[in-house]
Design an enzyme around this catalytic site. Structure first.
Site, short mmCIF file in Angstrom:
data_model
loop_
_atom_site.label_atom_id
_atom_site.label_comp_id
_atom_site.label_asym_id
_atom_site.label_seq_id
_atom_site.Cartn_x
_atom_site.Cartn_y
_atom_site.Cartn_z
N CYS A 114 7.69 4.23 0.27
CA CYS A 114 6.84 4.58 1.41
C CYS A 114 7.69 4.81 2.66
O CYS A 114 8.10 3.86 3.32
CB CYS A 114 5.82 3.47 1.66
SG CYS A 114 4.80 3.74 3.10
N CYS A 129 6.21 3.52 5.97
CA CYS A 129 6.32 2.07 6.16
C CYS A 129 7.75 1.66 6.54
O CYS A 129 7.95 0.76 7.34
CB CYS A 129 5.96 1.32 4.87
SG CYS A 129 4.56 1.96 3.99
N ASP A 130 8.74 2.31 5.96
CA ASP A 130 10.10 1.76 6.01
C ASP A 130 11.15 2.62 6.73
O ASP A 130 12.28 2.18 6.90
CB ASP A 130 10.60 1.51 4.57
CG ASP A 130 9.72 0.48 3.86
OD1 ASP A 130 9.20 -0.42 4.54
OD2 ASP A 130 9.54 0.59 2.64
#
Ligand code: NAP
Length: 307
Positions: free
Chosen positions: A136, A139-140
């Site tokens: 993801c 997200c990261d």
């Protein structure tokens, strides 16, 4: 746990397919319950931008889109239950859905649980997940500002997330196992214009190395093994239907596990419907998921109250 109501439609999943089914169902006077594991919006909430949905000429952030869906459901007072589905009973007139936090009964069930990322299944992948191995970018990505990373895959997701990651990483190796991308040509054009992206064609990752976090990869390029120093790896090797709760269910699915439906989203079991990415279909997009949801709710309404 006590069961206190029989819903017209139990909806498994609150992504675009499930949320739109809830909207159409509620507006048609059905009693609906959306059961969602995390937050409304589904997969799109972990995507940076949704650029190809009508009515948003400048695109819309993935999480913003999820919030808008949530607001739209709240306005219609469509109930949402947060819980992870454990088992389902699909046969017969009364369907049952059990999740970690409750058991629900419905006259119909709509499965709109989307997909999950495929793993590469290589050494180091599970061990270093969350420590340099990610599925993801939204997200990261921020953890990889100024770093060197690998993106694996040649589909829309790999290309789209490479574009997003280019705002953070200093160097991106886009590793694809063939010599041609599967993803759309407009995304290919975008990726090719990014100076920090180097495409490694005919290349696979065979091992992820690292102690506390990812430090290098073992890659095989045109049959030659070599090591590549990187800080992280983002894996976009396709997806699979998210239906662990269907184990043992007599629901017709294709060879990859996607649920088979007709054009009214009816499955092989009476009163059970499927919509969105979880069903076998030609195009997996937010717009087609939303359309599936609208069709499914309309079909449920006809099934319960017209015939
Ligand atoms: P996908 O289209 O199935 O692409 C998966 C990619 O991963 C392929 O390039 C495949 O290689 C590669 N791959 C699969 N297994 C691998 C392995 N073991 N090792 C290395 N590479 C592997 O999946 P996706 O990109 O996740 O997209 C899923 C669906 O969502 C698609 O229908 C896509 O169109 C849609 N989507 C659309 C958008 C958009 O329109 N903006 C964005 C994201 C996703 P091969 O090409 O050699 O098979």
């Amino acid at each position: 746990m006590a069961v206190n109501k029989v819903y017209d439609m139990l909806i498994i999943g609150g992504g675009p397919a499930g949320a739109v089914a809830a909207l159409y169902g509620t507006r048609a006077g059905l009693s609906v319950l959306v059961i969602e594991k995390m937050m409304l919006g589904g997969e799109i909430t972990s995507t940076a931008r949704l650029d190809n949905y009508p009515g948003f000429p400048d695109g819309v952030g993935g999480s913003e889109f999820g919030t808008l869906l949530e607001k739209q459901l709240a306005n219609l007072e469509a109930p949402v239950h947060i819980g992870d589905i454990e088992t389902v009973k699909l046969e017969g007139d009364l369907k049952k859905v059990s999740c970690s936090s409750g058991e629900f009964e419905g006259k119909t069930v709509l499965i709109a649980s989307g997909t999950l990322p495929n793993l590469l299944g290589i050494d180091g992948e599970l061990e270093l997940r969350g420590r340099g191995v990610s599925y993801c970018a939204t997200c990261d990505a921020a953890f990889f500002r100024g770093k060197t990373i690998v993106v694996v895959g040649g589909g829309d997701a790999a290309l789209e997330e490479t574009v997003f990651l280019s705002r953070f990483a200093e160097k991106i190796y886009l590793v694809h196992r063939r010599d041609k991308f599967r993803g759309g040509s407009w995304l290919q054009d975008k990726v090719q214009k990014l100076p920090m992206v180097e495409v490694l064609w005919n290349t696979t990752v065979s091992k992820i190395n690292g102690d506390k976090k990812v430090s290098s990869l073992q890659i095989r390029q045109n049959g030659q093994e070599r090591s590549l120093e990187v800080d992280g790896i983002f894996i976009y090797a396709g997806r699979q239907p998210n239906v662990p709760f269907l184990a043992g269910a007599a629901l017709e699915r294709d060879e990859h596990g996607y649920i088979l439906t007709n054009d009214k989203m009816e499955t092989s079991i009476k009163g059970v419907y499927a919509a969105g990415d979880v069903r076998r279909k030609f195009l997996r997009q937010v717009i087609t998921a939303a359309a599936d949801g609208a069709i499914a709710a309309t079909a449920v309404s006809q099934y319960l109250y017209t015939y």
